[in-house]
Design an enzyme around this catalytic site. Structure first.
Site, short mmCIF file in Angstrom:
data_model
loop_
_atom_site.label_atom_id
_atom_site.label_comp_id
_atom_site.label_asym_id
_atom_site.label_seq_id
_atom_site.Cartn_x
_atom_site.Cartn_y
_atom_site.Cartn_z
N GLU A 44 0.83 -1.20 0.00
CA GLU A 44 0.00 0.00 0.00
C GLU A 44 0.87 1.27 0.00
O GLU A 44 0.88 2.02 0.98
CB GLU A 44 -0.96 -0.02 1.19
N PRO A 45 1.61 1.51 -1.07
CA PRO A 45 2.44 2.72 -1.15
C PRO A 45 1.57 3.97 -1.27
O PRO A 45 0.48 3.94 -1.85
CB PRO A 45 3.27 2.50 -2.41
N GLY A 46 2.05 5.05 -0.72
CA GLY A 46 1.37 6.35 -0.84
C GLY A 46 2.36 7.41 -1.26
O GLY A 46 2.36 7.88 -2.40
N ARG A 47 3.27 7.76 -0.34
CA ARG A 47 4.30 8.75 -0.64
C ARG A 47 5.08 8.43 -1.91
O ARG A 47 5.36 9.31 -2.73
CB ARG A 47 5.27 8.83 0.55
N ARG A 91 5.66 19.77 7.20
CA ARG A 91 6.64 18.71 7.41
C ARG A 91 8.00 19.21 7.93
O ARG A 91 8.61 18.56 8.78
CB ARG A 91 6.83 17.89 6.13
N TYR A 142 8.98 17.25 11.15
CA TYR A 142 9.99 16.20 11.02
C TYR A 142 11.38 16.73 10.69
O TYR A 142 12.27 15.94 10.41
CB TYR A 142 9.62 15.21 9.90
N CYS A 156 3.16 33.32 11.70
CA CYS A 156 3.69 33.98 12.89
C CYS A 156 4.32 32.96 13.83
O CYS A 156 3.85 32.74 14.95
CB CYS A 156 2.58 34.76 13.59
N GLU A 157 5.37 32.31 13.36
CA GLU A 157 6.12 31.33 14.12
C GLU A 157 7.58 31.41 13.69
O GLU A 157 7.88 31.37 12.50
CB GLU A 157 5.62 29.90 13.86
N TYR A 211 1.65 14.33 1.79
CA TYR A 211 1.59 14.91 3.13
C TYR A 211 1.82 16.41 3.15
O TYR A 211 2.34 16.97 4.12
CB TYR A 211 2.57 14.20 4.08
#
Length: 444
Positions: free
Chosen positions: A288-291, A328, A332, A359-360, A388
């Site tokens: 079940e690949p996604g990325r 991301r 990560y 604002c970060e 993602y």
């Protein structure tokens, strides 16, 4: 930035994807903008299928829709003949609305709600990947209430820790996902299924993590699952008909990433399956690949705004998006490549850091990247944002989520429209005691 898929630098010196000039795409659809290379997505799907065909094994491919789920993507997956995995009622609803065949859908997740289970059962989806004892009991009751038997695959944590970020490791023993192998939970779960009236167990599932660059983890997972299958055959008379090994195949985000070709992963898995199940009937192998299907096919276009230089320290280049359309890097420490789409053929002339507009202080997309001299108004293209990014996009700072376009053979199709300011307040209500106009008050 490495050119991928159908990307090229055209005669105007602009980045072109799917035969579409990105400068024109930005003008037509605005920025930030997610651009998906449809041809590349289809090629990636077919590369998995072709690799499996070479093994001679019985197999099934599913797309992990959590990576990128839209009506158009569900239609594409359906056209390519894949199955689909979903992890929420929202993903299921999207698939059903897209006309995806329900029998080719299966439901993942560690905390499926009663409403989600009912919705999936009533839709007639193909299978449930059962994650815990609570779910098994509830699913059994719902199936018996309907006079049905529901096909289930038991998710197992095989105790394999993939070499990836700890947030996206999922196969280790201490995990929120699945039945533990070492403690015997999975055997207990199988016994519960075999003695139930509403559940029909078909096999086992494991997923060891994401963004994996070697085959050793997959090989070890197959060995452990094969041993589990043998134990269950001997002690319970259960034949494992399906072995789902999840996904997690790595992609190249930057030059440090060195993923294996798809057929190398598949060949290693096939070899281990044949050895692990030697002398018995081979199970059907599911992936079940996604990325690895959509990740490299996506590019995000941003418009450069302010430029701030701190002499002797750093030059910040701010764009009109950030952690709202790509969280991301903040989650990560993910690393990306980028280029100036409107001057794609020019050589780097300076090193800059790409800042978002939220604002970060942590809203940084890329640190210290070499680019041609950057000016306000330039178009920045960040590669490998197909997975993602849209699926994690949010409205922090009340920013609107970007549009998504599919590009193919010179045609650009808007598959998700850009949110409007009105969309941001569409679900807001103001209590009457605050003197709000009636249109903003809660409905009865």
């Amino acid at each position: 930035m490495k050119l991928r898929g159908t990307s090229r630098i055209n005669e105007q010196g602009h980045l072109e994807i799917g035969g579409c000039d990105t400068v024109e795409l930005a003008h037509r659809f605005g920025t930030p903008l997610y651009v998906m290379d449809e041809t590349m997505i289809r090629r990636r799907i077919r590369s998995f299928v072709e690799a499996f065909e070479k093994t001679g094994l019985s197999y099934r491919m599913a797309y992990a829709s959590k990576a990128f789920s839209t009506l158009a993507m569900c239609r594409l997956v359906a056209e390519e003949g894949l199955h689909l995995d979903v992890v929420s009622d929202g993903e299921l609803y999207t698939a059903l609305k897209a006309g995806f065949p329900p029998e080719r859908i299966y439901f993942h997740g560690n905390n499926k709600t009663l409403d989600e289970l009912v919705m999936a059962l009533d839709a007639g989806i193909g299978r449930f990947v059962a994650d815990n004892f609570t779910e098994l009991a509830l699913l059994d009751q719902l199936a018996r209430d309907r006079g049905r038997r529901v096909k289930v695959i038991l998710r197992t944590t095989p105790g394999v820790e993939a070499h990836t970020h700890h947030y996206i490791q999922t196969g280790q023993e201490d995990s929120k996902f699945g039945f533990d192998l070492e403690s015997g939970q999975v055997h207990q779960a199988l016994k519960q299924c075999l003695t139930s009236e509403g559940l029909e167990p078909e096999g086992f599932h494991c997923h060891i993590g994401s963004q994996i660059f070697e085959s050793d983890g997959f090989r070890l997972a197959v060995r452990k699952m094969a041993a589990l299958a043998a134990e269950c055959r001997q002690s319970l008379g259960f034949r494992t008909r399906i072995l789902n090994l999840g996904g997690g195949f790595g992609i190249r985000y930057n030059e440090k990433d060195q993923p294996m070709p798809v057929d190398h992963y598949i060949a290693a898995i096939a070899e281990e399956v044949r050895q692990g199940f030697a002398g018995g009937e081979l199970p059907q192998i599911w992936l079940e690949p996604g990325r690895s299907i959509v990740g490299e096919a996506g590019t995000t276009l941003y418009r450069v705004g302010t430029v701030k230089e701190i002499p002797g320290l750093r030059k910040y280049v701010a764009v009109d998006g950030g952690m709202n359309d790509n969280p991301r890097p903040a989650l990560y420490h993910a690393s990306y490549e980028a280029s100036l789409a409107n001057r794609a053929g020019e050589e780097p002339a300076e090193t800059v850091s790409i800042a978002g507009k939220l604002c970060e202080s942590g809203d940084m997309l890329i640190w210290d990247i070499p680019l041609p001299r950057v000016n306000t108004g330039d178009l920045l293209a960040v590669s490998c944002t197909g997975a993602y990014n849209y699926s994690m996009a949010n409205n922090y700072n009340r920013l609107r989520r970007p549009a998504v376009v599919f590009v193919r053979d010179g045609e650009a199709s808007e598959v998700v429209r850009r949110e409007t300011l009105e969309d941001l307040i569409r679900n807001d209500r103001v209590p009457g005691r605050m003197g709000a106009p009636e249109s903003l008050m809660p409905s009865e």
